[in-house]
Design an enzyme around this catalytic site. Structure first.
Site, PDB file in Angstrom:
ATOM      1  N   TYR A  95       2.118  44.373  11.870  1.00 50.65           N
ATOM      2  CA  TYR A  95       3.132  44.871  12.810  1.00 50.65           C
ATOM      3  C   TYR A  95       4.122  43.804  13.289  1.00 50.65           C
ATOM      4  CZ  TYR A  95       1.623  49.662  12.808  1.00 50.65           C
ATOM      5  OH  TYR A  95       1.383  50.942  12.411  1.00 50.65           O
ATOM      6  N   GLU A 137      -4.146  54.022  15.230  1.00 45.54           N
ATOM      7  CA  GLU A 137      -4.698  53.755  13.901  1.00 45.54           C
ATOM      8  C   GLU A 137      -6.107  53.167  13.980  1.00 45.54           C
ATOM      9  OE1 GLU A 137      -1.463  51.602  11.960  1.00 45.54           O
ATOM     10  OE2 GLU A 137      -0.189  53.357  12.249  1.00 45.54           O
TER      11      GLU A 137
HETATM   12  C1  HEM Z   1       5.564  54.984   6.178  1.00 43.05           C
HETATM   13  C2  HEM Z   1       7.137  54.362  10.697  1.00 43.05           C
HETATM   14  C3  HEM Z   1       5.078  49.991  10.825  1.00 43.05           C
HETATM   15  C4  HEM Z   1       4.151  50.390   6.103  1.00 43.05           C
HETATM   16  C5  HEM Z   1       6.148  55.183   7.397  1.00 43.05           C
HETATM   17  C6  HEM Z   1       6.858  56.376   7.754  1.00 43.05           C
HETATM   18  C7  HEM Z   1       7.322  56.194   9.006  1.00 43.05           C
HETATM   19  C8  HEM Z   1       6.889  54.891   9.462  1.00 43.05           C
HETATM   20  C9  HEM Z   1       8.129  57.176   9.802  1.00 43.05           C
HETATM   21  C10 HEM Z   1       7.016  57.604   6.862  1.00 43.05           C
HETATM   22  C11 HEM Z   1       5.781  58.469   7.040  1.00 43.05           C
HETATM   23  C12 HEM Z   1       5.583  59.503   5.976  1.00 43.05           C
HETATM   24  O1  HEM Z   1       5.861  59.230   4.811  1.00 43.05           O
HETATM   25  O2  HEM Z   1       5.068  60.579   6.302  1.00 43.05           O
HETATM   26  C13 HEM Z   1       6.701  53.120  11.134  1.00 43.05           C
HETATM   27  C14 HEM Z   1       6.922  52.580  12.461  1.00 43.05           C
HETATM   28  C15 HEM Z   1       6.352  51.350  12.494  1.00 43.05           C
HETATM   29  C16 HEM Z   1       5.765  51.120  11.187  1.00 43.05           C
HETATM   30  C17 HEM Z   1       7.663  53.286  13.573  1.00 43.05           C
HETATM   31  C18 HEM Z   1       6.304  50.348  13.623  1.00 43.05           C
HETATM   32  C19 HEM Z   1       6.190  50.641  14.882  1.00 43.05           C
HETATM   33  C20 HEM Z   1       4.638  49.719   9.561  1.00 43.05           C
HETATM   34  C21 HEM Z   1       4.004  48.488   9.152  1.00 43.05           C
HETATM   35  C22 HEM Z   1       3.763  48.594   7.815  1.00 43.05           C
HETATM   36  C23 HEM Z   1       4.232  49.896   7.391  1.00 43.05           C
HETATM   37  C24 HEM Z   1       3.651  47.332  10.077  1.00 43.05           C
HETATM   38  C25 HEM Z   1       3.111  47.572   6.912  1.00 43.05           C
HETATM   39  C26 HEM Z   1       3.677  46.528   6.474  1.00 43.05           C
HETATM   40  C27 HEM Z   1       4.481  51.660   5.722  1.00 43.05           C
HETATM   41  C28 HEM Z   1       4.366  52.157   4.362  1.00 43.05           C
HETATM   42  C29 HEM Z   1       4.759  53.493   4.393  1.00 43.05           C
HETATM   43  C30 HEM Z   1       5.116  53.766   5.763  1.00 43.05           C
HETATM   44  C31 HEM Z   1       3.900  51.362   3.162  1.00 43.05           C
HETATM   45  C32 HEM Z   1       4.797  54.487   3.231  1.00 43.05           C
HETATM   46  C33 HEM Z   1       6.157  54.587   2.663  1.00 43.05           C
HETATM   47  C34 HEM Z   1       6.281  53.888   1.360  1.00 43.05           C
HETATM   48  O3  HEM Z   1       5.296  53.780   0.643  1.00 43.05           O
HETATM   49  O4  HEM Z   1       7.366  53.440   1.044  1.00 43.05           O
HETATM   50  N1  HEM Z   1       6.169  54.304   8.447  1.00 43.05           N
HETATM   51  N2  HEM Z   1       5.997  52.216  10.395  1.00 43.05           N
HETATM   52  N3  HEM Z   1       4.750  50.549   8.461  1.00 43.05           N
HETATM   53  N4  HEM Z   1       4.928  52.666   6.527  1.00 43.05           N
HETATM   54 FE1  HEM Z   1       5.365  52.476   8.485  1.00 43.05          FE
END
Ligand code: HEM
Length: 392
Positions: A95, A137
């Site tokens: 994060y 989480e």
């Molecule tokens: C997917 C928000 C932090 C990795 C997503 C999605 C959202 C989101 C809206 C799409 C969900 C869906 O596909 O249903 C956020 C927010 C964060 C955050 C608001 C911080 C407050 C992180 C962090 C990581 C991460 C720290 C790790 C490095 C991913 C990955 C996906 C994802 C790998 C799947 C999309 C893909 O494979 O390209 N996140 N996220 N996220 N997030 Fe986060």
């Protein structure tokens, strides 16, 4: 707690950030992956290529920031995103990295307009939002570990059977390589599958719904073969063309909130579009095992008979089970669709589960609402990052 001043700055600047959303997030991912190429093993490159994920993550931060006074209001969306994060194996240590590069990107794009006050306010807000995700989480990881005897992140599975279900859809039966039992799951849940494709530099992860009711022996996923040209299809093509019985994949514990509500006794209607049939198969099997008398109406839209996976199994069930009816609709060969008129026959007290491509789901939901069904009766989950924002 954020100060009143910080809140005022956040609310005043969120629309500006959203307006520059794509530029900021493109810069964010570029610099993030430059400094942390290992994260390319986690993110979906196809979403990057299409710019889909570009908007999802950062826009969610902006949307959450606007609700910073009342984060409870966005909890349902947080839960869905958190399920996805947990399924991907995202950990708290990641994060601050994401936060650092998001703030840097805001600074780079807004230039002098991003005063130290504005950047500090956003740093604080990001911290609050990240803490909400981390704590939700943690609860999910703990619960999964409890239900699976300590299994948290990726674990090796072997393909023990590969069955073609239609021209383009093939099922893979997956068994833990260490011989352990497969944990139970709720019908409708999905798993993440991680593969190392020969010739590709990074690992690739995709989510697939489990397509049969839980048992202790195997998971089953049913995957549509995408075209060779579709960057999002790389994993699907690999699974179809190269992964044979005896091959290995890595899998995370079942996750997801689009699940059958087993506490109810109402009739159940399944509306499946194409490969969206997979979680609904799991729900159907489960219902037949546990609620023998609950009426099931299964409507399946596919392009043609040869595209209709599980049609034989469902036709057989239709003949055998008095309370299950199955109707298929073939758009390309027969010009048939699940229209408003078809949906008008659905029992008024039914619980309706919808899964399929975005256009299909939007049309089903709009027609159902128009016919007077309540939001509580209609169960669905849009897959893919672009839709996550809509839920906010
Ligand atoms: C997917 C928000 C932090 C990795 C997503 C999605 C959202 C989101 C809206 C799409 C969900 C869906 O596909 O249903 C956020 C927010 C964060 C955050 C608001 C911080 C407050 C992180 C962090 C990581 C991460 C720290 C790790 C490095 C991913 C990955 C996906 C994802 C790998 C799947 C999309 C893909 O494979 O390209 N996140 N996220 N996220 N997030 Fe986060």
């Amino acid at each position: 707690m954020l100060s009143q001043e910080t809140r005022t700055i956040i609310k005043a600047t969120a629309p500006v950030l959203a307006q520059h959303g794509t530029t900021i997030t493109t810069e964010f991912y570029r610099s993030l992956f430059e400094a942390h190429p290992e994260l390319l093993n986690v993110f979906n490159h196809a979403n990057q290529a299409k710019g889909r994920q570009q908007t999802a993550l950062a826009n969610t931060v902006y949307a959450a920031a606007v609700h910073i006074d009342n984060l409870e209001a966005i909890l349902p969306s947080v839960m869905q995103i958190a399920q996805k994060h947990v399924s991907l194996g995202i950990v708290p240590e990641q994060y601050p990295i994401v936060g650092e590069f998001l703030l840097k990107a805001i600074k780079t794009v807004l230039g002098d307009a991003a005063t130290p006050e504005i950047i500090n306010a956003w740093a604080e807000a990001y911290g609050v939002i990240a803490d909400v995700f981390i704590s939700v989480e943690k609860g999910m990881y703990d619960q999964a570990a409890e239900q699976t005897g300590g299994w948290r992140l990726f674990k090796e599975f072997t393909v023990v059977e590969k069955v073609q279900e239609s021209e383009l859809i093939t099922s893979f039966y997956l068994k833990p390589t260490d011989g352990a039992a497969v944990p139970s799951y709720q019908p409708g849940q999905y798993i993440s599958v991680r593969v190392k494709i020969p010739g590709e530099q990074y690992l690739m992860i995709r989510q697939y719904s489990l397509s049969k009711a839980a048992d202790t022996e195997t998971f089953r996923i049913s995957v549509k073969r995408e075209t060779d040209q579709d960057p999002n299809g790389k994993v699907s093509v690999y699974l179809h063309e190269q992964l044979e019985v005896g091959g290995l994949v890595e899998v995370t514990p079942p996750a997801g909130e689009f699940v059958l509500d087993e506490s109810r006794q109402t009739p159940v209607v399944f509306l499946a579009g194409g490969v969206g049939i997979t979680p609904l198969m799991s729900m159907t099997e489960r219902l037949l095992q546990t609620s023998a008398n609950r009426p099931i109406h299964f409507y399946h839209a596919a392009r043609s008979e040869k595209d209709a996976a599980f049609a034989d199994a469902l036709t057989k069930l239709d003949a055998e089970q008095e309370h299950l009816s199955y109707i298929s609709f073939f758009s390309e060969t027969d010009g048939q669709f699940i229209t408003r008129e078809v949906l008008a026959n659905v029992p008024q007290n039914a619980d309706i589960y919808v899964c399929g491509p975005v256009g299909f789901m939007e049309s089903m939901i709009a027609n159902l609402i128009d016919l007077g069904f309540s939001q509580e009766q209609i169960h669905y989950e849009f897959f893919g990052p672009s839709m996550a924002l809509k839920a906010l």
